[in-house]
Design a protein around this motif. Structure first.
Motif, PDB file in Angstrom:
ATOM      1  N   ARG A   1       0.844  -1.208   0.000  1.00  0.00           N
ATOM      2  CA  ARG A   1       0.000   0.000   0.000  1.00  0.00           C
ATOM      3  C   ARG A   1       0.881   1.261   0.000  1.00  0.00           C
TER       4      ARG A   1
ATOM      5  N   LYS B   1       1.232   4.122  -2.960  1.00  0.00           N
ATOM      6  CA  LYS B   1       1.073   5.552  -2.670  1.00  0.00           C
ATOM      7  C   LYS B   1       2.287   6.354  -3.119  1.00  0.00           C
TER       8      LYS B   1
ATOM      9  N   SER C   1       2.095   6.589  -6.939  1.00  0.00           N
ATOM     10  CA  SER C   1       1.037   7.510  -7.365  1.00  0.00           C
ATOM     11  C   SER C   1       1.428   8.952  -7.082  1.00  0.00           C
TER      12      SER C   1
ATOM     13  N   LYS D   1      -3.945  10.085  -8.654  1.00  0.00           N
ATOM     14  CA  LYS D   1      -4.652   9.467  -7.532  1.00  0.00           C
ATOM     15  C   LYS D   1      -5.067   8.049  -7.902  1.00  0.00           C
ATOM     16  N   VAL D   2      -4.872   7.148  -6.963  1.00  0.00           N
ATOM     17  CA  VAL D   2      -5.274   5.759  -7.158  1.00  0.00           C
ATOM     18  C   VAL D   2      -6.401   5.466  -6.169  1.00  0.00           C
ATOM     19  N   PRO D   3      -7.588   5.148  -6.693  1.00  0.00           N
ATOM     20  CA  PRO D   3      -8.709   4.849  -5.799  1.00  0.00           C
ATOM     21  C   PRO D   3      -8.400   3.645  -4.905  1.00  0.00           C
ATOM     22  N   GLU D   4      -8.959   3.650  -3.708  1.00  0.00           N
ATOM     23  CA  GLU D   4      -8.719   2.573  -2.736  1.00  0.00           C
ATOM     24  C   GLU D   4      -9.068   1.204  -3.323  1.00  0.00           C
ATOM     25  N   GLU D   5     -10.124   1.135  -4.104  1.00  0.00           N
ATOM     26  CA  GLU D   5     -10.503  -0.141  -4.729  1.00  0.00           C
ATOM     27  C   GLU D   5      -9.393  -0.640  -5.664  1.00  0.00           C
ATOM     28  N   THR D   6      -8.784   0.266  -6.404  1.00  0.00           N
ATOM     29  CA  THR D   6      -7.690  -0.105  -7.301  1.00  0.00           C
ATOM     30  C   THR D   6      -6.471  -0.547  -6.506  1.00  0.00           C
TER      31      THR D   6
END
Length: 93
Positions: free
Chosen positions: A46, A50, A53, A59-64
């Protein structure tokens, strides 16, 4: 594949996928902190996502993020073989 070719390929893939240019030094700085254990830890993966990104300002969505973590952990990659990981990320076989 030689390291120089790999670095060039990585930079080209990043630019193609994000529209952002990244310097080789940025990639080296990021890669220097990646260890085989990084690929086994959700928290470390994770953090790495981050960092990437942030580097390309996307921005990377949490789901991705969750999808990426699941894909890395469920793949049969040898965590000691960064060449194999890079090929997977660049869509090469």
């Amino acid at each position: 594949m030689a390291n120089k070719d790999m670095s060039k390929d990585v930079l080209n893939v990043v630019k193609k996928k994000t529209g952002k240019s990244v310097s080789p030094k940025d990639i080296e700085r990021l890669a220097s902190g990646v260890k085989p254990s990084t690929l086994q830890s959700d928290a470390q993966l994770r953090q790495l996502i981050k960092q990437v990104s942030s580097l390309v300002n996307v921005k990377v969505p949490e789901e991705t993020v969750n999808d990426i973590i699941q894909a890395v952990k469920s793949s049969k990659l040898d965590s000691n073989n960064m060449q194999q990981l890079m090929n997977m990320m660049m869509g090469k076989k």
